[in-house]
Structures are given as structure tokens and as C-alpha cells.
Write a protein that holds these residues in place. Structure first.
Motif, PDB file in Angstrom:
ATOM      1  N   THR A 161     -44.475  -9.305  -9.087  1.00  0.00           N
ATOM      2  CA  THR A 161     -45.882  -9.198  -8.696  1.00  0.00           C
ATOM      3  C   THR A 161     -46.689 -10.253  -9.455  1.00  0.00           C
ATOM      4  O   THR A 161     -46.136 -11.038 -10.231  1.00  0.00           O
ATOM      5  CB  THR A 161     -46.441  -7.799  -9.026  1.00  0.00           C
ATOM      6  OG1 THR A 161     -46.578  -7.683 -10.455  1.00  0.00           O
ATOM      7  CG2 THR A 161     -45.519  -6.700  -8.517  1.00  0.00           C
ATOM      8  N   SER A 162     -47.979 -10.225  -9.261  1.00  0.00           N
ATOM      9  CA  SER A 162     -48.846 -11.163  -9.984  1.00  0.00           C
ATOM     10  C   SER A 162     -48.831 -10.900 -11.490  1.00  0.00           C
ATOM     11  O   SER A 162     -49.213 -11.768 -12.285  1.00  0.00           O
ATOM     12  CB  SER A 162     -50.278 -11.070  -9.459  1.00  0.00           C
ATOM     13  OG  SER A 162     -50.785  -9.747  -9.646  1.00  0.00           O
ATOM     14  N   LYS A 163     -48.377  -9.697 -11.890  1.00  0.00           N
ATOM     15  CA  LYS A 163     -48.327  -9.349 -13.308  1.00  0.00           C
ATOM     16  C   LYS A 163     -46.975  -9.669 -13.951  1.00  0.00           C
ATOM     17  O   LYS A 163     -46.829  -9.569 -15.174  1.00  0.00           O
ATOM     18  CB  LYS A 163     -48.629  -7.857 -13.494  1.00  0.00           C
ATOM     19  CG  LYS A 163     -50.059  -7.464 -13.159  1.00  0.00           C
ATOM     20  CD  LYS A 163     -50.305  -5.999 -13.475  1.00  0.00           C
ATOM     21  CE  LYS A 163     -51.756  -5.621 -13.208  1.00  0.00           C
ATOM     22  NZ  LYS A 163     -52.005  -4.187 -13.554  1.00  0.00           N
ATOM     23  N   THR A 164     -45.995 -10.040 -13.142  1.00  0.00           N
ATOM     24  CA  THR A 164     -44.664 -10.312 -13.673  1.00  0.00           C
ATOM     25  C   THR A 164     -44.673 -11.636 -14.430  1.00  0.00           C
ATOM     26  O   THR A 164     -45.036 -12.677 -13.892  1.00  0.00           O
ATOM     27  CB  THR A 164     -43.619 -10.387 -12.546  1.00  0.00           C
ATOM     28  OG1 THR A 164     -43.684  -9.197 -11.769  1.00  0.00           O
ATOM     29  CG2 THR A 164     -42.228 -10.548 -13.126  1.00  0.00           C
ATOM     30  N   LYS A 165     -44.259 -11.590 -15.692  1.00  0.00           N
ATOM     31  CA  LYS A 165     -44.258 -12.795 -16.516  1.00  0.00           C
ATOM     32  C   LYS A 165     -42.870 -13.133 -17.073  1.00  0.00           C
ATOM     33  O   LYS A 165     -42.670 -14.248 -17.574  1.00  0.00           O
ATOM     34  CB  LYS A 165     -45.230 -12.637 -17.687  1.00  0.00           C
ATOM     35  CG  LYS A 165     -46.690 -12.508 -17.271  1.00  0.00           C
ATOM     36  CD  LYS A 165     -47.184 -13.750 -16.535  1.00  0.00           C
ATOM     37  CE  LYS A 165     -48.686 -13.710 -16.280  1.00  0.00           C
ATOM     38  NZ  LYS A 165     -49.102 -12.609 -15.395  1.00  0.00           N
ATOM     39  N   ALA A 166     -41.922 -12.186 -17.003  1.00  0.00           N
ATOM     40  CA  ALA A 166     -40.638 -12.445 -17.649  1.00  0.00           C
ATOM     41  C   ALA A 166     -39.533 -11.566 -17.085  1.00  0.00           C
ATOM     42  O   ALA A 166     -39.785 -10.519 -16.474  1.00  0.00           O
ATOM     43  CB  ALA A 166     -40.753 -12.224 -19.153  1.00  0.00           C
ATOM     44  N   ILE A 167     -38.309 -12.019 -17.315  1.00  0.00           N
ATOM     45  CA  ILE A 167     -37.094 -11.247 -17.067  1.00  0.00           C
ATOM     46  C   ILE A 167     -36.346 -11.192 -18.392  1.00  0.00           C
ATOM     47  O   ILE A 167     -36.312 -12.181 -19.139  1.00  0.00           O
ATOM     48  CB  ILE A 167     -36.212 -11.901 -15.982  1.00  0.00           C
ATOM     49  CG1 ILE A 167     -36.922 -11.864 -14.625  1.00  0.00           C
ATOM     50  CG2 ILE A 167     -34.853 -11.208 -15.888  1.00  0.00           C
ATOM     51  CD1 ILE A 167     -36.202 -12.648 -13.534  1.00  0.00           C
ATOM     52  N   LEU A 168     -35.777 -10.041 -18.699  1.00  0.00           N
ATOM     53  CA  LEU A 168     -34.999  -9.867 -19.932  1.00  0.00           C
ATOM     54  C   LEU A 168     -33.600  -9.383 -19.586  1.00  0.00           C
ATOM     55  O   LEU A 168     -33.440  -8.425 -18.818  1.00  0.00           O
ATOM     56  CB  LEU A 168     -35.694  -8.855 -20.852  1.00  0.00           C
ATOM     57  CG  LEU A 168     -34.888  -8.312 -22.044  1.00  0.00           C
ATOM     58  CD1 LEU A 168     -34.472  -9.431 -22.999  1.00  0.00           C
ATOM     59  CD2 LEU A 168     -35.697  -7.246 -22.794  1.00  0.00           C
TER      60      LEU A 168
END
Length: 397
Positions: A161-168
Motif C-alpha cells: 500500500t502507500s504505507k508500505t516501506k519495507a520487506i523483512l
């Protein structure tokens, strides 16, 4: 009376340690407990590290540089250069365990309310670190039937989404022991590049890969060099959990400068821990060869033993020293507690970690447990027998 903070109330309890009071009571009753709930290896710490602490000469144990001793960071740069060419000591910040490295990364890369996507099950404390940073975990389920392979990339796309900033990711994985293939990492690379995300990789179990499998570091993913943040630790590599030394590694200069402000705010990482960790860089390869051989033996004894129990399914992990097993029970949390407070076989019982605590999605993993094969072979064999007897008694209770 003053009210406890919302953040404090939201902070999750450790699923690994919450059964400790029941274990303490069981020990007080004279029971022997095979502790498979926590990743505390019984493997000896390298002698070179122990000698460095024993021979420590300064009369004052001083602060180190906030980024860690330069000599240690230069030594680590040499270690990482063997993994991915061109890593400088300036690309490394020494932290108080891998935990602080991930917190620094979250605080530097994400704003409160931002989202991080994590394949689940995942290391339970990721939930706590996210709460600390005020960010939201968006879990994507992997399945025990596939051995916890990377979920389809389409699932990542659905959750961005527009709030997604990272994958871990954790590679090899805790709690699953799954080792990501080069192809899986390249698929992640493509989606990270497409959406301009940060990719955090917890690689603390890098040395522990089995069956001729090779670890592929995200540091080698071309095209996203500025997006990658690696979390590392000496805790498991050298069986030095108590020294509390980790590292944050990234080629992104702006990110590392930002993380340094958090490092300065906590002053410095533990000095004696760095002394041991810097010396541990001289650990011979023969140490790791012996450790890996031992863990493969332990894994096979535990996993094969579990799969021989009626109703139990446990995929064979490719790395780390954990396995997740599906049990023929409805509530593994209740079963784990029952094993401690209501059961023993010849005065012995088993302590496990309910796997539900390694999921962010409610009610996931309810019939699963995580087991750490960190005990010697004979104890693991006894633990398997004890678990089988416990499942029989639990069913007929």
C-alpha cells in the motif's frame, strides 16, 4: 494511579520465555527439562574469544566509538568482503545484539504508521521491535506443507500500500530453518526495486546451511544496493549469546548516517563484548565444520524422530537450528504448558515454544511448536521419546 502507556500495553509478551514460570515450578518438583524452547546453543564458544576476555589488560573499561571499535569494524569489513565485495568499515555499525540493529533500521527507515511486510511465521521479537518503532507488521503466510518457502510474489503485491516501506526476511529462518534460494531472493529484489522499498535481511544464521546448500546474501542483489539493510549478530555464529554484539550493514550512506544518530543516543555497544567478537574473527574454519556436522546430526535425530510420531509433521530445515512441527493437538500453547505442569516421563519433560507466537495473524500456528535442536544427541533422543509419551497421555487425559 498513573496509566501505563498504550505502547507498553501493546508490547507483546515473548512466546519463547512466557512458560518460564511453569518450567521453574517443574524443576522445583525435581523434573528434568529438555529445553528446546530457546536458541541457546550448548556448543562451546571459540577458545580465541574466551582468551581475549581473560587476557583483557586495560585498567578502565571505556566507552567505544558509537559505531563500535574501528579495529573491529575493519575486521568485520574483511569478513563481509568475502560475502560481497566492497563492504567498508564505514558501512557497519556495531550494535547491542542484532535486536538493536533492526530497531535502528526500523527507526531510520520507517515513520510511525508505516508498514513492513514479513513472511510468517517469523522471529517473535519482530513484533516487539515493530511496536517499539510504532510501525505495523503486514504478515504474509508461508505454509508448513511447502517447508515455509517464500510465499508467491503475488501475495506481496496484494499487500503493498502507500504505507508500505519495507520487506523483512530472516535467512536462514527463525523459527522455520528455511533457507531462501537465489531465485527467491531475486524475486524479492524485483519487487523491492519496482516499489522502491527497503529490504531488511536478518542473516545471523548465515554459517549454518546444510545438505550442500549455499547461503545467498542480499548484499549481492544487483540493482538494489541502496535499499538493502543486513542485520547480523555473533550470538549464534560463535555461540556467544551473552556478549550482546550485533551489527547493521548497509551501503546506503544517508541511512547509515541517520542510524548513527540513534547509535550516539545510546552512547556505545558493550566494550568487552566487542573484545570477544573481534577475537572471534580469528576462529578457524575447522570450528564451523565441526559445528555444522553436529547440527546436521542433531537436526536429523530430532526431525526424523518427530516425523516417526503418529500425527506429527515436521519439514526438514535447510539451515539455522530450529524446526517447526505440527502436532495432533488443537492448542499447542496449552499442550506446552501441560507438558511442564502436569506431565513427566521417568521424571523428564520437554519445554517447547508455541508457534502461534511467531505469527502476527491471529489464531495462526495454533497446533504448531518451534523446537531448537541445541542439545546433545542423547538428550534430543530422550526429548523425542518424552514428547511422544506426552502426546499419548494428553490425548487420553
Amino acid at each position: 494511579m498513573p496509566q501505563i502507556s498504550n505502547r507498553g500495553q501493546q508490547m507483546p509478551e515473548s512466546p519463547i520465555r512466557k512458560l518460564v514460570p511453569f518450567a521453574e515450578k517443574a524443576r522445583a518438583q525435581g523434573k528434568t527439562i529438555f529445553q528446546l524452547n530457546i536458541g541457546q546453543p550448548d556448543i562451546a564458544t571459540p577458545e580465541v574469544a574466551l582468551k581475549a576476555v581473560h587476557n583483557y589488560e586495560p585498567k578502565v573499561i571505556e566507552y567505544s566509538h558509537s559505531a563500535g571499535f574501528e579495529s573491529y569494524r575493519r575486521g568485520l569489513a574483511g569478513y563481509y568482503d568475502n560475502i560481497s565485495k566492497g563492504i567498508s568499515y564505514e558501512d557497519i555499525i556495531i550494535t547491542t545484539g542484532g535486536s538493536e540493529a533492526l530497531i535502528f533500521g526500523f527507526m531510520s527507515c520507517l515513520n510511525p504508521g508505516d508498514e513492513v511486510i514479513i513472511p510468517e511465521p517469523f522471529y517473535a521479537n519482530y513484533n516487539g521491535f515493530s511496536t517499539t518503532a510504532g510501525i505495523t507488521v503486514k504478515p504474509i503466510a508461508s505454509s508448513i506443507e511447502s517447508g515455509f518457502a517464500l510465499p508467491p510474489i503475488e501475495e506481496f503485491e496484494k499487500n503493498i500500500t502507500s504505507k508500505t516501506k519495507a520487506i523483512l526476511i530472516c535467512n536462514p529462518g527463525n523459527p522455520t530453518g528455511y533457507l531462501y534460494s537465489k531465485e527467491e531472493l531475486e524475486a524479492l529484489r524485483d519487487i523491492v526495486k519496482k516499489h522502491d522499498l527497503f529490504l531488511f535481511a536478518d542473516e545471523v544464521y548465515r554459517e549454518f546451511c546444510y545438505d550442500n546448500n549455499v547461503h545467498h546474501s542480499v548484499l549481492n542483489l544487483e540493482g538494489i544496493e541502496q535499499n538493502v539493510v543486513v542485520v547480523d549478530s555473533v550470538s549464534k555464529r560463535y555461540s556467544m549469546c551473552g556478549v550482546r554484539i550485533g551489527a547493521m550493514i548497509s551501503r546506503n550512506k544517508e541511512l547509515m548516517a541517520t542510524a548513527m544518530k540513534f547509535a550516539q543516543a545510546r552512547l556505545s555497544p558493550p566494550s568487552l563484548g566487542q573484545v570477544a567478537s573481534e577475537a572471534a574473527l580469528k576462529t578457524p574454519q575447522s570450528y564451523f565444520d565441526g559445528v555444522i556436522k553436529e547440527y546436521v546430526h542433531r537436526r536429523d535425530v530430532l526431525v526424523d524422530g518427530l516425523n516417526a510420531i503418529d500425527g506429527v509433521f515436521c519439514p526438514k530445515p535447510g539451515g539455522a537450528f530450529y524446526a517447526v512441527a505440527q502436532l495432533p493437538v488443537e492448542d499447542a500453547g496449552h499442550f506446552c504448558q501441560w507438558m511442564l505442569d502436569s506431565f513427566d516421563y521417568n521424571g523428564e519433560t520437554v519445554m517447547m515454544a508455541p508457534a502461534s507466537g511467531f505469527y502476527s495473524t491471529p489464531r495462526s500456528g495454533k497446533n504448531e511448536v518451534r523446537l531448537a535442536y541445541v542439545l546433545e544427541i542423547e538428550k534430543l533422543k530422550k526429548a523425542v521419546v518424552c514428547l511422544e509419551k506426552g502426546l499419548e497421555a494428553y490425548k487420553n487425559r
